[in-house]
Design a protein around this motif. Structure first.
Motif, PDB file in Angstrom:
ATOM      1  N   SER A 135      -9.454   0.138  -3.243  1.00 21.52           N
ATOM      2  CA  SER A 135      -8.603  -0.245  -2.123  1.00 21.52           C
ATOM      3  C   SER A 135      -8.015  -1.630  -2.305  1.00 21.52           C
ATOM      4  CB  SER A 135      -9.419  -0.201  -0.824  1.00 21.52           C
ATOM      5  OG  SER A 135      -9.972   1.062  -0.623  1.00 21.52           O
ATOM      6  N   LEU A 136      -8.599  -2.449  -3.183  1.00 29.49           N
ATOM      7  CA  LEU A 136      -8.112  -3.809  -3.354  1.00 29.49           C
ATOM      8  C   LEU A 136      -6.766  -3.848  -4.067  1.00 29.49           C
ATOM      9  CD1 LEU A 136     -11.440  -5.573  -4.391  1.00 29.49           C
ATOM     10  CD2 LEU A 136     -10.400  -5.395  -2.141  1.00 29.49           C
ATOM     11  N   ARG A 137      -6.393  -2.771  -4.711  1.00 26.56           N
ATOM     12  CA  ARG A 137      -5.136  -2.742  -5.442  1.00 26.56           C
ATOM     13  C   ARG A 137      -3.969  -2.273  -4.585  1.00 26.56           C
ATOM     14  NH1 ARG A 137      -5.785  -3.430 -10.846  1.00 26.56           N
ATOM     15  NH2 ARG A 137      -7.915  -3.338 -11.647  1.00 26.56           N
ATOM     16  N   VAL A 138      -4.249  -1.821  -3.384  1.00 21.03           N
ATOM     17  CA  VAL A 138      -3.185  -1.319  -2.516  1.00 21.03           C
ATOM     18  C   VAL A 138      -3.306  -1.967  -1.144  1.00 21.03           C
ATOM     19  CG1 VAL A 138      -2.917   0.888  -3.690  1.00 21.03           C
ATOM     20  CG2 VAL A 138      -4.627   0.661  -1.900  1.00 21.03           C
ATOM     21  N   LYS A 139      -2.217  -1.897  -0.373  1.00 20.40           N
ATOM     22  CA  LYS A 139      -2.202  -2.521   0.939  1.00 20.40           C
ATOM     23  C   LYS A 139      -1.528  -1.582   1.942  1.00 20.40           C
ATOM     24  CE  LYS A 139      -1.615  -7.133  -1.113  1.00 20.40           C
ATOM     25  NZ  LYS A 139      -0.754  -8.333  -1.200  1.00 20.40           N
ATOM     26  N   GLY A 140      -1.660  -1.950   3.226  1.00 20.64           N
ATOM     27  CA  GLY A 140      -0.940  -1.251   4.280  1.00 20.64           C
ATOM     28  C   GLY A 140      -1.248   0.224   4.340  1.00 20.64           C
ATOM     29  N   PRO A 141      -0.204   1.068   4.495  1.00 23.51           N
ATOM     30  CA  PRO A 141      -0.419   2.519   4.596  1.00 23.51           C
ATOM     31  C   PRO A 141      -1.122   3.103   3.381  1.00 23.51           C
ATOM     32  CG  PRO A 141       1.814   1.937   5.284  1.00 23.51           C
ATOM     33  CD  PRO A 141       1.215   0.701   4.694  1.00 23.51           C
ATOM     34  N   SER A 142      -0.849   2.554   2.190  1.00 22.01           N
ATOM     35  CA  SER A 142      -1.504   3.064   0.984  1.00 22.01           C
ATOM     36  C   SER A 142      -3.012   2.842   1.043  1.00 22.01           C
ATOM     37  CB  SER A 142      -0.925   2.385  -0.264  1.00 22.01           C
ATOM     38  OG  SER A 142       0.453   2.650  -0.384  1.00 22.01           O
ATOM     39  N   LEU A 143      -3.421   1.687   1.569  1.00 22.55           N
ATOM     40  CA  LEU A 143      -4.849   1.403   1.736  1.00 22.55           C
ATOM     41  C   LEU A 143      -5.473   2.405   2.700  1.00 22.55           C
ATOM     42  CD1 LEU A 143      -7.410  -0.306   1.466  1.00 22.55           C
ATOM     43  CD2 LEU A 143      -6.491  -1.828   3.209  1.00 22.55           C
ATOM     44  N   ALA A 144      -4.785   2.683   3.807  1.00 24.08           N
ATOM     45  CA  ALA A 144      -5.309   3.648   4.778  1.00 24.08           C
ATOM     46  C   ALA A 144      -5.470   5.024   4.138  1.00 24.08           C
ATOM     47  CB  ALA A 144      -4.375   3.727   5.989  1.00 24.08           C
ATOM     48  N   MET A 145      -4.524   5.399   3.266  1.00 22.78           N
ATOM     49  CA  MET A 145      -4.612   6.713   2.623  1.00 22.78           C
ATOM     50  C   MET A 145      -5.775   6.780   1.633  1.00 22.78           C
ATOM     51  SD  MET A 145      -2.394   8.372   4.172  1.00 22.78           S
ATOM     52  CE  MET A 145      -2.556   9.880   3.236  1.00 22.78           C
ATOM     53  N   VAL A 146      -6.040   5.668   0.925  1.00 17.68           N
ATOM     54  CA  VAL A 146      -7.175   5.652  -0.007  1.00 17.68           C
ATOM     55  C   VAL A 146      -8.486   5.842   0.750  1.00 17.68           C
ATOM     56  CG1 VAL A 146      -8.506   4.191  -1.577  1.00 17.68           C
ATOM     57  CG2 VAL A 146      -6.021   4.282  -1.772  1.00 17.68           C
ATOM     58  N   THR A 147      -8.647   5.119   1.855  1.00 15.32           N
ATOM     59  CA  THR A 147      -9.887   5.245   2.625  1.00 15.32           C
ATOM     60  C   THR A 147      -9.978   6.615   3.299  1.00 15.32           C
ATOM     61  OG1 THR A 147      -8.820   4.211   4.559  1.00 15.32           O
ATOM     62  CG2 THR A 147      -9.992   2.757   3.038  1.00 15.32           C
ATOM     63  N   LEU A 148      -8.824   7.145   3.715  1.00 13.94           N
ATOM     64  CA  LEU A 148      -8.817   8.493   4.289  1.00 13.94           C
ATOM     65  C   LEU A 148      -9.287   9.517   3.260  1.00 13.94           C
ATOM     66  CD1 LEU A 148      -8.098  10.612   6.430  1.00 13.94           C
ATOM     67  CD2 LEU A 148      -5.721  10.499   5.630  1.00 13.94           C
ATOM     68  N   VAL A 170     -14.519  -6.516  12.080  1.00 14.79           N
ATOM     69  CA  VAL A 170     -14.463  -7.491  10.991  1.00 14.79           C
ATOM     70  C   VAL A 170     -13.436  -7.045   9.956  1.00 14.79           C
ATOM     71  CG1 VAL A 170     -15.754  -8.587   9.122  1.00 14.79           C
ATOM     72  CG2 VAL A 170     -16.855  -8.203  11.336  1.00 14.79           C
ATOM     73  N   LEU A 171     -13.468  -5.764   9.621  1.00 19.20           N
ATOM     74  CA  LEU A 171     -12.592  -5.232   8.584  1.00 19.20           C
ATOM     75  C   LEU A 171     -11.137  -5.189   9.024  1.00 19.20           C
ATOM     76  CD1 LEU A 171     -12.396  -3.865   5.782  1.00 19.20           C
ATOM     77  CD2 LEU A 171     -12.772  -1.671   6.941  1.00 19.20           C
ATOM     78  N   LEU A 172     -10.882  -4.678  10.211  1.00 19.27           N
ATOM     79  CA  LEU A 172      -9.505  -4.496  10.693  1.00 19.27           C
ATOM     80  C   LEU A 172      -9.011  -5.697  11.487  1.00 19.27           C
ATOM     81  CD1 LEU A 172      -7.007  -2.682  11.211  1.00 19.27           C
ATOM     82  CD2 LEU A 172      -8.203  -1.811  13.235  1.00 19.27           C
ATOM     83  N   GLY A 173      -9.803  -6.132  12.474  1.00 17.83           N
ATOM     84  CA  GLY A 173      -9.332  -7.168  13.381  1.00 17.83           C
ATOM     85  C   GLY A 173      -9.268  -8.542  12.749  1.00 17.83           C
ATOM     86  N   PHE A 174     -10.186  -8.838  11.820  1.00 16.81           N
ATOM     87  CA  PHE A 174     -10.196 -10.157  11.190  1.00 16.81           C
ATOM     88  C   PHE A 174      -9.567 -10.121   9.800  1.00 16.81           C
ATOM     89  CE2 PHE A 174     -12.988 -10.934  14.659  1.00 16.81           C
ATOM     90  CZ  PHE A 174     -12.963 -12.312  14.870  1.00 16.81           C
ATOM     91  N   ALA A 175     -10.064  -9.241   8.918  1.00 17.77           N
ATOM     92  CA  ALA A 175      -9.548  -9.218   7.545  1.00 17.77           C
ATOM     93  C   ALA A 175      -8.253  -8.433   7.410  1.00 17.77           C
ATOM     94  CB  ALA A 175     -10.610  -8.641   6.601  1.00 17.77           C
ATOM     95  N   GLY A 176      -7.898  -7.642   8.429  1.00 17.31           N
ATOM     96  CA  GLY A 176      -6.619  -6.933   8.404  1.00 17.31           C
ATOM     97  C   GLY A 176      -6.565  -5.765   7.437  1.00 17.31           C
ATOM     98  N   GLN A 177      -7.722  -5.194   7.064  1.00 14.36           N
ATOM     99  CA  GLN A 177      -7.766  -4.073   6.125  1.00 14.36           C
ATOM    100  C   GLN A 177      -7.911  -2.769   6.901  1.00 14.36           C
ATOM    101  OE1 GLN A 177      -7.314  -5.077   2.787  1.00 14.36           O
ATOM    102  NE2 GLN A 177      -7.041  -6.954   3.975  1.00 14.36           N
ATOM    103  N   LYS A 178      -6.945  -1.894   6.752  1.00 11.70           N
ATOM    104  CA  LYS A 178      -6.926  -0.651   7.528  1.00 11.70           C
ATOM    105  C   LYS A 178      -7.744   0.419   6.819  1.00 11.70           C
ATOM    106  CE  LYS A 178      -2.363  -1.842   9.259  1.00 11.70           C
ATOM    107  NZ  LYS A 178      -2.378  -3.174   8.626  1.00 11.70           N
ATOM    108  N   SER A 179      -8.689   1.003   7.544  1.00  8.48           N
ATOM    109  CA  SER A 179      -9.559   2.020   6.968  1.00  8.48           C
ATOM    110  C   SER A 179      -9.627   3.242   7.874  1.00  8.48           C
ATOM    111  CB  SER A 179     -10.972   1.453   6.768  1.00  8.48           C
ATOM    112  OG  SER A 179     -11.855   2.464   6.344  1.00  8.48           O
ATOM    113  N   LEU A 180      -9.473   4.402   7.262  1.00  7.85           N
ATOM    114  CA  LEU A 180      -9.630   5.664   7.972  1.00  7.85           C
ATOM    115  C   LEU A 180     -10.769   6.479   7.368  1.00  7.85           C
ATOM    116  CD1 LEU A 180      -5.870   6.689   8.392  1.00  7.85           C
ATOM    117  CD2 LEU A 180      -7.403   5.779  10.139  1.00  7.85           C
ATOM    118  N   GLY A 181     -11.700   5.786   6.718  1.00  2.85           N
ATOM    119  CA  GLY A 181     -12.804   6.488   6.065  1.00  2.85           C
ATOM    120  C   GLY A 181     -14.167   6.155   6.629  1.00  2.85           C
ATOM    121  N   GLN A 182     -14.215   5.637   7.862  1.00  6.48           N
ATOM    122  CA  GLN A 182     -15.499   5.232   8.422  1.00  6.48           C
ATOM    123  C   GLN A 182     -16.449   6.399   8.650  1.00  6.48           C
ATOM    124  OE1 GLN A 182     -14.516   2.138   7.450  1.00  6.48           O
ATOM    125  NE2 GLN A 182     -16.176   1.608   8.861  1.00  6.48           N
TER     126      GLN A 182
END
Length: 592
Positions: free
Chosen positions: A101-114, A45-57
């Motif tokens: 995470s809502l203030r950043v996108k793409g690689p920056s979003l992945a780094m925040v969740t990481l 839901v997060l990645l495949g549909f909403a397109g939000q990249k997360s490395l903090g699962q």
């Protein structure tokens, strides 16, 4: 209904087959497939549909696991209640990770969740007094039935039941209004807001869904093992959950199932060679990214289509026809005077000032044209009306209500729709799905009704589909309804964007150069269509450089030059205005 029966039957068969398995290792493998399916379903839901990249699962997995561990060991909460509370704790952390995470996108979003995942990993590793550190927490209460702890077979059955429920609920959610909203975020957040999708709210919702399913999976592992320590929580787990989605098929409802079954079995096969496990996962991740960009679900989908087994659209294309009316909303009682008033709008970008004290009043039922040379500030003016740009000074009033500080989706809800100078279609979605997204703000089914597939959600979907079919017929797009929007000719894509704006049932339609790139015949057809739209009671503000089109269909013309309004009036009056001639021809007023 067929999908429901088929899903229940499949789970029943697997559960029955599991009852004949005596090997504990095989049962545990089945249980871990269920656990990772839950992680992947939410991540999808997060990645495949909403397109939000997360490395903090891994951090969210830890939230559920340690929540149930602490609740059952320190606070003596019952295991069933602890499981539910662990989902709530995970949801809280999902919101926590979503907000910055809502203030950043793409690689920056992945780094925040990481960073979140790393912080949680260090916290449970170093916080030995609370979390047990490397020693972990023992004696976690397992789930019980009649006071007797679950056997391994019962854990498998329970896991299968949770997977079935999660799949059916998410299918209900993603195949309707909410699924389209998530996909719009992935495609174009600006366009999503313009069609009425509350962008930030849906981002947070996607994070919460991923957090709850991942936290639930962590809680199950902790209760089944009756033990949890920091070894369970590491960066590799986050990468593995990401791999489950990418390898199975990001954006497919069946991708999480394919990914979890395949990768858990592969992991079980190489378990005896621990040194090779990370290498295999890394190789599979690269293989999925380069050789199977749509994952196993995409491969099987292509194969089924070649064999003629692909699923057909349930809506079905309608024959081309002219709809007698557009679906429209009525003007709110008590609204008097101009439909929209812009009073002394100002906007500066450094030394560039595209709007200087611009005041405009739009009359209901008219086609207003906003013209001026390139760089006059026309698009900036429309962006301020629709909330994409905030004016430095001035106010915008719509139906007597100030909307200057309203959100983009809030302005759409009030009845203001728009198209863009540069096309902003959701190109991977079909024409019908694009236009259905325009109905998003008009549909009344909320999250719970959509998640549970209640009759209200089905009624709203059917009603929206009926309206969309009328709009497609009105705009001459019925024959292209099931085609991907990005595959159409440029002129048709322009018309799809117009149809999507009409689907929000606007009182005011703002069109930013709708004839740009059209040939003379398409431009003439557009003019006729705009007149028909005006005759349906929809007020139009049109930015356009085709003067023949403007002068033919407009009731009122406004002229901007260097961010200032220099003239307004009827087309005939504007054609004779020397200031307008000077702005366009570059001559002095006297010479003009």
């Amino acid at each position: 209904m067929r999908h429901l029966i088929g899903s229940v039957a499949l789970v029943a068969v697997i559960a029955a087959a599991a009852s004949f398995i005596e090997n504990e290792f095989y049962l545990r493998t089945l249980f871990m497939i269920c656990v990772y399916f839950l992680c992947a379903a939410g991540m999808n839901v997060l990645l495949g549909f909403a397109g939000q990249k997360s490395l903090g699962q891994a951090g969210l997995f830890a939230a559920g696991a340690y929540a149930v561990a602490l609740l059952t060991t320190r606070y003596e909460v019952g295991p069933w209640l602890a499981l539910l509370l662990a989902c709530g704790v995970s949801a809280f952390f999902g919101i926590l990770i979503a907000m910055p995470s809502l203030r950043v996108k793409g690689p920056s979003l992945a780094m925040v969740t990481l960073a979140f995942g790393v912080v949680i990993e260090k916290l449970v590793t170093e916080g030995s007094e609370v979390f047990g550190g490397a020693m972990g927490i023992y004696a976690i209460q397992p789930l019980t039935l009649g006071g007797v702890p679950f056997t391994m077979l019962q854990w498998v059955w329970f896991g299968l039941g949770l997977c079935l429920v999660a799949h059916l609920l998410l299918r209900n959610l993603l195949q309707g209004r909410f699924g389209r909203a998530f996909l719009s975020l992935q495609a174009d957040e600006v366009a999503a807001g313009a069609v009425g999708v509350a962008v930030y709210r849906y981002k947070v919702l996607a994070f919460v869904i991923a957090a709850v399913t991942c936290g639930l999976a962590g809680a199950l592992v902790a209760q089944q093992n009756q033990y949890i320590n920091s070894d369970f929580i590491n960066f590799h787990l986050s990468i593995f959950i990401l791999l489950l989605v990418l390898f199975g098929g990001s954006g497919s409802l069946y991708g999480p199932l394919l990914g979890s079954v395949t990768l858990v079995i592969i992991g079980a096969l190489v378990a005896r060679w621990t040194w090779i496990e990370h290498f295999v996962n890394g190789a599979l991740l690269l293989f999925a990214l380069y050789a199977m960009p749509k994952g196993l679900a995409g491969v099987f989908g292509s194969l089924f289509r070649k064999l003629g087994l692909g699923m057909r659209s349930s809506a079905g294309a309608e024959p081309a026809r002219i709809a007698p009316k557009l679906p429209t909303r009525s003007v709110e009682p008590g609204a008097a005077g101009s439909l929209l008033k812009a009073d002394s709008l100002n906007k500066a970008f450094g030394g560039v000032v595209p709007a200087k004290d611009v005041s405009v009043a739009l009359t209901e039922g008219h086609i207003h044209a906003l013209i001026g040379p390139n760089g006059a500030g026309k698009s900036t003016f429309i962006n301020m009306l629709t909330g994409i740009i905030r004016p430095d000074r001035g106010t915008v009033t719509f139906l007597g209500r100030e909307i200057t500080q309203q959100t983009v989706h809030g302005i759409c809800d009030h009845g203001v729709a728009r198209t863009f100078q540069n096309l902003r279609l959701f190109k991977d979605l079909s024409v019908r799905e694009n236009v259905l997204l325009g109905q998003h703000s008009r549909m009344q089914n909320g999250f719970v009704a959509s998640l549970l597939g209640l009759p209200k959600a089905r009624r709203e979907e059917a009603k929206a589909l009926g309206k969309v079919n009328d709009i497609l017929a009105f705009t001459g797009l019925s024959q292209y309804a099931d085609a991907p929007a990005g595959s159409l000719a440029y002129g048709l894509q322009r018309r799809v964007e117009l149809a999507r704006a009409l689907a929000s049932e606007p009182l005011l339609l703002l069109l930013d150069e709708p004839a740009a790139g059209l040939n003379p015949q398409e431009t003439a057809e557009l003019g006729q269509l705009l007149v028909r739209i005006r005759n349906e009671g929809i007020t139009i503000l049109l930015i356009e450089h085709h003067m023949d089109l403007v002068m033919t269909i407009s009731d009122h013309v406004i002229v901007l030059d260097y961010g200032q309004k220099i003239a307004e009036g009827t087309p005939g009056k504007i054609q004779e205005d020397p200031r307008v001639m000077e702005a366009y021809l570059g001559t002095s007023i006297e010479a003009a």
